[in-house]
Design a protein around this motif. Sequence first.
Motif, PDB file in Angstrom:
ATOM      1  N   LYS A 133       0.860  -1.172   0.000  1.00 19.40           N
ATOM      2  CA  LYS A 133       0.000   0.000   0.000  1.00 19.40           C
ATOM      3  C   LYS A 133       0.902   1.229   0.000  1.00 19.40           C
ATOM      4  O   LYS A 133       1.972   1.220   0.614  1.00 19.40           O
ATOM      5  CB  LYS A 133      -0.885   0.032   1.244  1.00 19.40           C
ATOM      6  N   ALA A 134       0.449   2.287  -0.677  1.00 19.07           N
ATOM      7  CA  ALA A 134       1.222   3.527  -0.682  1.00 19.07           C
ATOM      8  C   ALA A 134       0.978   4.268   0.631  1.00 19.07           C
ATOM      9  O   ALA A 134      -0.156   4.652   0.924  1.00 19.07           O
ATOM     10  CB  ALA A 134       0.816   4.387  -1.860  1.00 19.07           C
ATOM     11  N   GLU A 135       2.026   4.429   1.421  1.00 20.94           N
ATOM     12  CA  GLU A 135       1.934   5.139   2.685  1.00 20.94           C
ATOM     13  C   GLU A 135       2.774   6.411   2.600  1.00 20.94           C
ATOM     14  O   GLU A 135       3.944   6.369   2.247  1.00 20.94           O
ATOM     15  CB  GLU A 135       2.453   4.262   3.827  1.00 20.94           C
ATOM     16  N   ARG A 136       2.151   7.548   2.912  1.00 20.09           N
ATOM     17  CA  ARG A 136       2.828   8.845   2.853  1.00 20.09           C
ATOM     18  C   ARG A 136       3.410   9.113   1.465  1.00 20.09           C
ATOM     19  O   ARG A 136       4.448   9.752   1.309  1.00 20.09           O
ATOM     20  CB  ARG A 136       3.919   8.936   3.934  1.00 20.09           C
ATOM     21  N   GLN A 137       2.740   8.598   0.438  1.00 22.24           N
ATOM     22  CA  GLN A 137       3.141   8.827  -0.958  1.00 22.24           C
ATOM     23  C   GLN A 137       1.886   9.209  -1.744  1.00 22.24           C
ATOM     24  O   GLN A 137       1.257   8.364  -2.390  1.00 22.24           O
ATOM     25  CB  GLN A 137       3.773   7.565  -1.551  1.00 22.24           C
ATOM     26  N   PRO A 138       1.496  10.472  -1.706  1.00 20.79           N
ATOM     27  CA  PRO A 138       0.209  10.866  -2.276  1.00 20.79           C
ATOM     28  C   PRO A 138       0.067  10.603  -3.766  1.00 20.79           C
ATOM     29  O   PRO A 138      -1.019  10.225  -4.228  1.00 20.79           O
ATOM     30  CB  PRO A 138       0.142  12.371  -1.965  1.00 20.79           C
ATOM     31  N   ILE A 139       1.132  10.776  -4.542  1.00 19.57           N
ATOM     32  CA  ILE A 139       1.031  10.540  -5.982  1.00 19.57           C
ATOM     33  C   ILE A 139       0.788   9.062  -6.251  1.00 19.57           C
ATOM     34  O   ILE A 139      -0.110   8.679  -7.020  1.00 19.57           O
ATOM     35  CB  ILE A 139       2.300  11.022  -6.710  1.00 19.57           C
ATOM     36  N   LYS A 140       1.579   8.222  -5.597  1.00 16.32           N
ATOM     37  CA  LYS A 140       1.420   6.777  -5.790  1.00 16.32           C
ATOM     38  C   LYS A 140       0.058   6.312  -5.287  1.00 16.32           C
ATOM     39  O   LYS A 140      -0.597   5.470  -5.913  1.00 16.32           O
ATOM     40  CB  LYS A 140       2.549   6.033  -5.071  1.00 16.32           C
ATOM     41  N   ALA A 141      -0.398   6.864  -4.153  1.00 12.79           N
ATOM     42  CA  ALA A 141      -1.701   6.486  -3.617  1.00 12.79           C
ATOM     43  C   ALA A 141      -2.815   6.850  -4.589  1.00 12.79           C
ATOM     44  O   ALA A 141      -3.756   6.073  -4.806  1.00 12.79           O
ATOM     45  CB  ALA A 141      -1.932   7.159  -2.267  1.00 12.79           C
ATOM     46  N   ALA A 142      -2.718   8.031  -5.208  1.00  8.55           N
ATOM     47  CA  ALA A 142      -3.729   8.455  -6.180  1.00  8.55           C
ATOM     48  C   ALA A 142      -3.720   7.539  -7.405  1.00  8.55           C
ATOM     49  O   ALA A 142      -4.781   7.172  -7.934  1.00  8.55           O
ATOM     50  CB  ALA A 142      -3.476   9.904  -6.596  1.00  8.55           C
TER      51      ALA A 142
END
Length: 334
Positions: free
Chosen positions: A208-217
Amino acid sequence: MVDGIEKLLETLRCPACRGMLSHSADMLVCSRCNLKYPIAANIPRLLLPAMRDALRGEGDVTVHEETQAETARSFGYEWQSFPEMYEEWERQFLGYMQPHAADFFPGKKILDAGCGNGRFAYYAAKYGAEVWAIDLGPAVEVARRNTEPRNVHVVQADLHNPPFALESFDFIYSIGVLHHLPNPEAAFQNLLRFLKRGGVVQIYLYWKAERQPIKAAMLQGVAAARRVTTRLPHGVVHALAYPTAAAAFVFFVWPYMILKRMPGFDRMAEDIPLKQYASLPFKVCVNDQLDRFSAPIENRYTRADVQNWLTRASLEAASVGENFGWIATGRKAQ
């Protein structure tokens, strides 16, 4: 007929009852429960009858079995479409095996749980291991062709019911497989039954992308698209994988390659998603987009989630590392 069948029977067992198997014509027969398993294309097909029916789309099967069969058909299509063996796979194999290096493998009896096209089994055997490679679907035929020069035994089998005696293997790895199953942690716990005491297990899971807003999006967008693409025919998703991979190169891979060469921009470059494809053939990215958008199930985990798996399994010397996902390893207690 499978070459060296008598040697194979020293290790293979009935997946239903763990009974010894005997060989008769093109069948393996359990001495305890009398179930029969075919040998086709020189590959033992050690699936329980219900799973064989599910893969053929026949019979009265459970939702769990049908989901597994859909997943096997998806990956069977993928590896039959992308059977290539690239020299880059060797470096990738060693990356997935961290912290274990090439000298870890000689003399070990290894289970590759979910072998796909056989690329990792090939290198485990190259480094001196005896490898047993299992997969649920038609990918086994690709794996057998790709590993034929090596000490690899390819078997069509379900990793929920592996056709081996308990505590058979020195090392078990499952790379990029468990997160596609209905109950990944239960499957992981089951594999540990086949690991010798003191043996080592290695898994790779999506993160899961944690503290990575671009990757999370990006992952949220992928999840939304998957609600459509997992319902499409495999051939359609395959065709869509090419423009998707091209977009990945235009917006991420090429900018990474440019920034990496510019003084003072190294750190910015390292934060760009999908940078790993800069050192791989374009077709690998296409392959991965087909995987990403066609697999029926995709689970993702935090580092803490994966660490909890290892803790609940009571593994010793457990660790979780990063390699564009989580690499987890641990040793079964003596």
